[in-house]
Write an enzyme that holds these catalytic residues in place. Sequence first.
Site, short mmCIF file in Angstrom:
data_model
loop_
_atom_site.label_atom_id
_atom_site.label_comp_id
_atom_site.label_asym_id
_atom_site.label_seq_id
_atom_site.Cartn_x
_atom_site.Cartn_y
_atom_site.Cartn_z
N GLY A 33 -3.05 -4.50 -1.33
CA GLY A 33 -1.87 -5.32 -1.05
C GLY A 33 -1.67 -5.70 0.41
CE1 TYR A 34 -0.78 -1.33 3.06
CE2 TYR A 34 -2.75 -0.67 4.24
CZ TYR A 34 -1.55 -0.36 3.63
OH TYR A 34 -1.12 0.95 3.62
CB ALA A 35 -2.36 -8.95 5.46
CG ASP A 36 -0.38 -11.76 0.41
OD1 ASP A 36 0.08 -10.91 -0.39
OD2 ASP A 36 0.32 -12.59 1.01
N GLY A 37 -4.53 -9.22 1.05
CA GLY A 37 -5.99 -9.13 0.98
C GLY A 37 -6.69 -9.39 2.30
#
Length: 307
Positions: free
Chosen positions: A47-51
């Site tokens: 989920g970090y920075a939308d991938g």
Amino acid sequence: MGRSGLSVSRLALGTMTWGRETAPDEARDQLAAFLDAGGDLVDTAHGYADGLSEQALGSFLGDLVEREDLAICTKAGISRRSGDRVVDTSRRALMNQLDTSLERLGTHYVDLWLVHTWSPDTPLEETLSALEWAVTSGRARYVGVSNYSGWQSAHAATLMSARSIPLVANEVEYSLLSRRVEDEVAPAAEALGLGLMPWSPLARGVLTGKYRHGIPADSRAASRDYPGFTSRFLGERTAQVVDALVIAARGLEVSPAEVALAWVRDRPGVVAPVVGARTLQQLRTALASESLSLPPELVQALDDVSC
Ligand SMILES: NC(=O)c1ccc[n+]([C@@H]2O[C@H](COP(=O)([O-])OP(=O)(O)OC[C@H]3O[C@@H](n4cnc5c(N)ncnc54)[C@H](OP(=O)(O)O)[C@@H]3O)[C@@H](O)[C@H]2O)c1
């Protein structure tokens, strides 16, 4: 890591800001500095920075570092849909997310795969069946959990050991300003053989002391990307802890961040605090904590003021 054969560095490099506040060049410099200092455990999440965090890390593999020289930890179960946080720990979501993570990272396995959070919406057995699948299919070398309470980690570890696949880690918030894990989570981890990976070991930046006289314009507390993420650490009680930390750091002629990191690194059961750094300079400060040993009387004083 816990009671497993996995050996990792005593600090993990967090990458939550990569692809967002930390540009690719800066991320690259961070990874290079981390490797130079002997680090090998890198923490990211689906989920970090939308991938973008996983993508950035993947772009450095085989270039800055050989895949087998890095221990990659990623997580699944939390994502964003139209800007909203979505928790889904179903077998379907976890399996899809791990395959997406591997694609972004450009590797066929991760060293450590964690369920990012507990969810009451999916039976635990179903969530754990995805962890078993990850190991038996070779996609993950080791598995664990994140943000699980004492009873949740005990329940999960017991069910997993019946499947002969041990849980090896619980990644939880832990710092001088966040010690709730010491009540149930840390004792459970010790009894069950899970290594603790403290996240936000600087209480989201507050333990650097930079908020003592206001909110710096370039800080996380001033950023719109983290609504409320630091505010609970900016009260009067926490100010006392930060003041004590600053005094201790002055006495040792190091920065407050180094003292805060060394304190949590040396707590029982802790394997590797996951350091977060927006800039290379911040990371260098964190890495300097590696050579710091805190005198026992100072540890005691910090324990007393922060409990
Ligand atoms: N499992 C989970 O649920 C979970 C949750 C959160 C994080 N994590 C992991 O834990 C890692 C660390 O979390 P975190 O970023 O919240 O940790 P943190 O170490 O408590 O906070 C890091 C932030 O503090 C500030 N900072 C750090 N060093 C500084 C210095 N020397 N001087 C001034 N400011 C400094 C920076 O923010 P600013 O400069 O922008 O103020 C930096 O981004 C993440 O990257 C992620 O990998 C996991």
